[in-house]
Design a protein around this motif. Structure first.
Motif, PDB file in Angstrom:
ATOM      1  N   ASN A   9      39.524  45.660  26.400  1.00 60.83           N
ATOM      2  CA  ASN A   9      38.951  46.822  27.098  1.00 60.83           C
ATOM      3  C   ASN A   9      40.051  47.624  27.801  1.00 60.83           C
ATOM      4  N   ILE A  10      39.726  48.889  28.089  1.00 62.38           N
ATOM      5  CA  ILE A  10      40.753  49.835  28.555  1.00 62.38           C
ATOM      6  C   ILE A  10      41.353  49.428  29.906  1.00 62.38           C
ATOM      7  N   PHE A  11      40.557  48.797  30.778  1.00 65.06           N
ATOM      8  CA  PHE A  11      41.117  48.414  32.078  1.00 65.06           C
ATOM      9  C   PHE A  11      42.012  47.176  31.947  1.00 65.06           C
ATOM     10  N   ALA A  12      41.704  46.308  31.000  1.00 68.49           N
ATOM     11  CA  ALA A  12      42.618  45.187  30.721  1.00 68.49           C
ATOM     12  C   ALA A  12      43.953  45.739  30.241  1.00 68.49           C
ATOM     13  N   VAL A  32      43.744  49.640  42.523  1.00 69.32           N
ATOM     14  CA  VAL A  32      42.944  50.851  42.760  1.00 69.32           C
ATOM     15  C   VAL A  32      43.661  52.026  42.126  1.00 69.32           C
ATOM     16  N   PHE A  33      42.927  52.786  41.302  1.00 69.70           N
ATOM     17  CA  PHE A  33      43.550  53.939  40.638  1.00 69.70           C
ATOM     18  C   PHE A  33      42.527  55.061  40.490  1.00 69.70           C
ATOM     19  N   HIS A  34      43.051  56.262  40.276  1.00 66.54           N
ATOM     20  CA  HIS A  34      42.192  57.435  40.144  1.00 66.54           C
ATOM     21  C   HIS A  34      41.479  57.421  38.796  1.00 66.54           C
ATOM     22  N   ASP A  35      40.181  57.776  38.828  1.00 70.34           N
ATOM     23  CA  ASP A  35      39.416  57.899  37.589  1.00 70.34           C
ATOM     24  C   ASP A  35      39.970  59.057  36.764  1.00 70.34           C
ATOM     25  N   ILE A  36      40.036  58.881  35.457  1.00 67.21           N
ATOM     26  CA  ILE A  36      40.627  59.888  34.580  1.00 67.21           C
ATOM     27  C   ILE A  36      39.724  61.126  34.459  1.00 67.21           C
ATOM     28  N   ARG A  37      38.434  60.951  34.687  1.00 63.74           N
ATOM     29  CA  ARG A  37      37.492  62.087  34.657  1.00 63.74           C
ATOM     30  C   ARG A  37      36.740  62.135  35.994  1.00 63.74           C
ATOM     31  N   ALA A  92      28.577  50.482  41.264  1.00 61.30           N
ATOM     32  CA  ALA A  92      28.998  49.476  40.284  1.00 61.30           C
ATOM     33  C   ALA A  92      28.004  49.512  39.122  1.00 61.30           C
ATOM     34  N   ASN A  93      28.247  50.386  38.157  1.00 63.84           N
ATOM     35  CA  ASN A  93      27.406  50.412  36.963  1.00 63.84           C
ATOM     36  C   ASN A  93      27.535  49.065  36.256  1.00 63.84           C
ATOM     37  N   THR A  94      26.399  48.504  35.849  1.00 65.94           N
ATOM     38  CA  THR A  94      26.422  47.146  35.306  1.00 65.94           C
ATOM     39  C   THR A  94      25.545  47.035  34.067  1.00 65.94           C
ATOM     40  N   GLY A  98      22.561  49.740  33.456  1.00 65.43           N
ATOM     41  CA  GLY A  98      23.415  50.376  34.459  1.00 65.43           C
ATOM     42  C   GLY A  98      24.377  51.397  33.888  1.00 65.43           C
ATOM     43  N   HIS A  99      24.364  51.560  32.557  1.00 63.32           N
ATOM     44  CA  HIS A  99      25.231  52.524  31.869  1.00 63.32           C
ATOM     45  C   HIS A  99      26.710  52.235  32.128  1.00 63.32           C
ATOM     46  N   GLN A 100      27.078  50.957  32.053  1.00 63.38           N
ATOM     47  CA  GLN A 100      28.484  50.561  32.206  1.00 63.38           C
ATOM     48  C   GLN A 100      29.207  50.799  30.891  1.00 63.38           C
ATOM     49  N   GLU A 101      30.298  51.583  30.942  1.00 64.12           N
ATOM     50  CA  GLU A 101      31.038  51.883  29.710  1.00 64.12           C
ATOM     51  C   GLU A 101      32.231  50.964  29.507  1.00 64.12           C
ATOM     52  N   VAL A 102      32.905  50.612  30.599  1.00 70.60           N
ATOM     53  CA  VAL A 102      34.089  49.756  30.472  1.00 70.60           C
ATOM     54  C   VAL A 102      33.724  48.349  30.957  1.00 70.60           C
ATOM     55  N   PRO A 103      33.833  47.330  30.085  1.00 74.81           N
ATOM     56  CA  PRO A 103      33.362  45.990  30.438  1.00 74.81           C
ATOM     57  C   PRO A 103      34.385  45.156  31.207  1.00 74.81           C
ATOM     58  N   TYR A 105      34.872  44.654  35.463  1.00 78.83           N
ATOM     59  CA  TYR A 105      34.250  45.064  36.720  1.00 78.83           C
ATOM     60  C   TYR A 105      35.067  46.137  37.435  1.00 78.83           C
ATOM     61  N   HIS A 106      34.384  47.202  37.825  1.00 81.84           N
ATOM     62  CA  HIS A 106      35.028  48.250  38.618  1.00 81.84           C
ATOM     63  C   HIS A 106      34.017  48.821  39.591  1.00 81.84           C
ATOM     64  N   LEU A 107      34.492  49.098  40.791  1.00 82.99           N
ATOM     65  CA  LEU A 107      33.670  49.773  41.799  1.00 82.99           C
ATOM     66  C   LEU A 107      34.162  51.204  41.888  1.00 82.99           C
ATOM     67  N   HIS A 108      33.275  52.156  41.553  1.00 80.31           N
ATOM     68  CA  HIS A 108      33.605  53.570  41.750  1.00 80.31           C
ATOM     69  C   HIS A 108      33.499  53.888  43.247  1.00 80.31           C
ATOM     70  N   ILE A 109      34.480  54.602  43.776  1.00 81.34           N
ATOM     71  CA  ILE A 109      34.399  55.147  45.134  1.00 81.34           C
ATOM     72  C   ILE A 109      34.498  56.661  45.001  1.00 81.34           C
TER      73      ILE A 109
HETATM   74  P1  5GP Z   1      31.518  53.105  33.855  1.00 83.00           P
HETATM   75  O1  5GP Z   1      30.624  54.052  33.134  1.00 83.00           O
HETATM   76  O2  5GP Z   1      31.938  51.942  33.003  1.00 83.00           O
HETATM   77  O3  5GP Z   1      30.980  52.705  35.187  1.00 83.00           O
HETATM   78  O4  5GP Z   1      32.808  53.952  34.238  1.00 83.00           O
HETATM   79  C1  5GP Z   1      34.002  53.907  33.530  1.00 83.00           C
HETATM   80  C2  5GP Z   1      34.931  54.914  34.186  1.00 83.00           C
HETATM   81  O5  5GP Z   1      36.225  54.713  33.678  1.00 83.00           O
HETATM   82  C3  5GP Z   1      34.563  56.380  33.878  1.00 83.00           C
HETATM   83  O6  5GP Z   1      34.345  57.074  35.110  1.00 83.00           O
HETATM   84  C4  5GP Z   1      35.783  56.904  33.131  1.00 83.00           C
HETATM   85  O7  5GP Z   1      36.094  58.235  33.447  1.00 83.00           O
HETATM   86  C5  5GP Z   1      36.884  55.938  33.546  1.00 83.00           C
HETATM   87  N1  5GP Z   1      37.928  55.742  32.546  1.00 83.00           N
HETATM   88  C6  5GP Z   1      37.746  55.476  31.222  1.00 83.00           C
HETATM   89  N2  5GP Z   1      38.936  55.343  30.616  1.00 83.00           N
HETATM   90  C7  5GP Z   1      39.885  55.511  31.585  1.00 83.00           C
HETATM   91  C8  5GP Z   1      41.307  55.494  31.552  1.00 83.00           C
HETATM   92  O8  5GP Z   1      41.949  55.273  30.527  1.00 83.00           O
HETATM   93  N3  5GP Z   1      41.942  55.692  32.748  1.00 83.00           N
HETATM   94  C9  5GP Z   1      41.263  55.925  33.903  1.00 83.00           C
HETATM   95  N4  5GP Z   1      41.989  56.127  35.002  1.00 83.00           N
HETATM   96  N5  5GP Z   1      39.916  55.965  33.958  1.00 83.00           N
HETATM   97  C10 5GP Z   1      39.242  55.757  32.802  1.00 83.00           C
END
Ligand code: 5GP
Length: 122
Positions: A9-12, A32-37, A92-94, A98-103, A105-109
Protein backbone atom coordinates in the motif's frame (compact mmCIF):
# COMPACT_ATOMS: atom_id res chain seq x y z
CA UNK A 1 -9.25 -11.00 14.69
CA UNK A 2 -8.13 -11.50 11.11
CA UNK A 3 -6.60 -8.31 9.78
CA UNK A 4 -4.35 -8.82 6.78
CA UNK A 5 -1.84 -6.09 6.00
CA UNK A 6 -0.87 -5.38 2.39
CA UNK A 7 2.77 -4.17 2.42
CA UNK A 8 2.44 -2.73 -1.10
CA UNK A 9 0.00 0.00 0.00
CA UNK A 10 1.03 3.59 -0.69
CA UNK A 11 1.67 4.53 2.95
CA UNK A 12 3.90 1.48 3.44
CA UNK A 13 5.86 2.74 0.44
CA UNK A 14 6.08 6.22 1.99
CA UNK A 15 7.34 4.67 5.25
CA UNK A 16 10.00 2.73 3.31
CA UNK A 17 11.14 5.97 1.67
CA UNK A 18 10.10 4.80 -1.80
CA UNK A 19 7.73 7.77 -2.27
CA UNK A 20 8.41 11.31 -1.00
CA UNK A 21 6.16 13.06 1.50
CA UNK A 22 5.89 16.48 3.12
CA UNK A 23 6.61 15.57 6.73
CA UNK A 24 5.16 17.61 9.59
CA UNK A 25 6.81 15.55 12.35
CA UNK A 26 8.13 12.09 13.03
CA UNK A 27 8.75 9.94 16.11
CA UNK A 28 10.05 6.38 16.51
CA UNK A 29 6.47 5.04 16.13
CA UNK A 30 4.54 7.67 14.19
CA UNK A 31 4.77 9.80 11.03
CA UNK A 32 2.73 12.91 10.17
CA UNK A 33 2.63 14.29 6.64
CA UNK A 34 0.49 16.53 4.46
CA UNK A 35 -2.28 14.90 2.44
CA UNK A 36 -1.52 15.02 -1.29
CA UNK A 37 -5.09 16.19 -2.07
CA UNK A 38 -5.91 18.55 0.82
CA UNK A 39 -9.61 19.05 1.53
CA UNK A 40 -9.11 21.96 3.94
CA UNK A 41 -6.43 24.66 4.48
CA UNK A 42 -4.81 22.19 6.88
CA UNK A 43 -5.07 18.48 6.02
CA UNK A 44 -2.51 16.09 7.42
CA UNK A 45 -2.38 12.35 7.99
CA UNK A 46 -1.09 10.78 11.21
CA UNK A 47 0.04 7.19 10.67
CA UNK A 48 1.69 4.56 12.85
CA UNK A 49 4.93 3.14 11.48
CA UNK A 50 3.73 -0.36 12.36
CA UNK A 51 1.79 -2.55 9.92
CA UNK A 52 -1.80 -1.84 10.98
CA UNK A 53 -4.69 -1.82 8.54
CA UNK A 54 -7.16 0.33 10.41
CA UNK A 55 -8.15 2.09 13.63
CA UNK A 56 -9.67 -1.06 15.08
CA UNK A 57 -6.62 -3.16 14.12
CA UNK A 58 -4.27 -0.59 15.67
CA UNK A 59 -6.39 -0.25 18.81
CA UNK A 60 -6.55 -4.04 19.26
CA UNK A 61 -2.97 -5.04 18.51
CA UNK A 62 -0.56 -2.09 18.80
CA UNK A 63 1.63 -1.86 21.91
CA UNK A 64 0.92 0.62 24.69
CA UNK A 65 4.00 2.54 23.56
CA UNK A 66 2.77 2.78 19.97
CA UNK A 67 -0.71 3.89 21.05
CA UNK A 68 0.60 6.46 23.51
CA UNK A 69 3.11 7.78 20.98
CA UNK A 70 0.42 8.07 18.29
CA UNK A 71 -1.88 10.16 20.47
CA UNK A 72 0.90 12.34 21.91
CA UNK A 73 1.90 12.98 18.30
CA UNK A 74 -1.66 14.02 17.43
CA UNK A 75 -1.48 16.61 20.22
CA UNK A 76 1.92 17.90 19.10
CA UNK A 77 0.73 18.06 15.49
CA UNK A 78 -2.30 20.15 16.46
CA UNK A 79 -0.02 22.52 18.37
CA UNK A 80 2.49 22.76 15.51
CA UNK A 81 -0.25 23.50 12.98
CA UNK A 82 -2.04 26.02 15.21
CA UNK A 83 -5.24 23.98 15.53
CA UNK A 84 -5.38 23.65 19.30
CA UNK A 85 -7.46 26.76 19.98
CA UNK A 86 -9.71 27.00 16.96
CA UNK A 87 -10.43 23.30 16.63
CA UNK A 88 -10.27 20.72 13.87
CA UNK A 89 -11.82 17.49 12.65
CA UNK A 90 -10.20 14.07 13.03
CA UNK A 91 -11.42 11.29 10.75
CA UNK A 92 -10.47 7.62 10.60
CA UNK A 93 -12.20 6.16 7.54
CA UNK A 94 -12.37 2.42 8.10
CA UNK A 95 -13.09 -0.40 5.72
CA UNK A 96 -15.64 -0.52 2.95
CA UNK A 97 -18.49 1.32 4.68
CA UNK A 98 -16.03 3.91 5.98
CA UNK A 99 -14.74 4.52 2.44
CA UNK A 100 -11.12 3.80 3.41
CA UNK A 101 -8.91 3.94 0.31
CA UNK A 102 -5.46 3.29 1.74
CA UNK A 103 -5.28 0.11 3.89
CA UNK A 104 -2.76 1.45 6.41
CA UNK A 105 -4.29 3.12 9.47
CA UNK A 106 -4.30 6.90 9.17
CA UNK A 107 -6.02 9.65 11.11
CA UNK A 108 -6.97 12.64 8.97
CA UNK A 109 -6.61 15.98 10.78
CA UNK A 110 -8.47 18.75 8.97
CA UNK A 111 -8.72 22.38 9.97
CA UNK A 112 -8.11 26.00 9.11
CA UNK A 113 -11.81 26.53 8.37
CA UNK A 114 -15.17 25.55 9.81
CA UNK A 115 -15.61 21.90 8.82
CA UNK A 116 -19.42 21.78 8.67
CA UNK A 117 -21.64 19.05 10.00
CA UNK A 118 -20.20 15.65 10.80
CA UNK A 119 -21.65 13.19 8.32
CA UNK A 120 -23.00 13.31 4.79
CA UNK A 121 -26.65 12.33 5.24
CA UNK A 122 -26.08 9.92 2.37
P1 5GP B 1 -8.79 7.37 2.98
O1 5GP B 1 -9.87 7.54 1.97
O2 5GP B 1 -8.09 6.04 2.88
O3 5GP B 1 -9.23 7.70 4.37
O4 5GP B 1 -7.73 8.52 2.67
C1 5GP B 1 -6.55 8.32 1.97
C2 5GP B 1 -5.89 9.68 1.84
O5 5GP B 1 -4.58 9.49 1.37
C3 5GP B 1 -6.59 10.61 0.81
O6 5GP B 1 -6.98 11.82 1.47
C4 5GP B 1 -5.52 10.84 -0.24
O7 5GP B 1 -5.53 12.15 -0.76
C5 5GP B 1 -4.23 10.53 0.50
N1 5GP B 1 -3.15 10.01 -0.34
C6 5GP B 1 -3.25 9.01 -1.26
N2 5GP B 1 -2.05 8.80 -1.83
C7 5GP B 1 -1.18 9.67 -1.24
C8 5GP B 1 0.20 9.93 -1.43
O8 5GP B 1 0.89 9.30 -2.23
N3 5GP B 1 0.76 10.89 -0.63
C9 5GP B 1 0.03 11.60 0.27
N4 5GP B 1 0.67 12.53 0.98
N5 5GP B 1 -1.29 11.39 0.46
C10 5GP B 1 -1.88 10.43 -0.30
Amino acid sequence: MGWTYDPTNIFARILRGEIPNKTVMETPHTLVFHDIRPQAPVHVLVIPKGAYVSLDHFSAEASEAEIADFHRTVAKTCAILGLTGEGFRAIANTGENGHQEVPHYHLHILGGRAMGRMVDPG
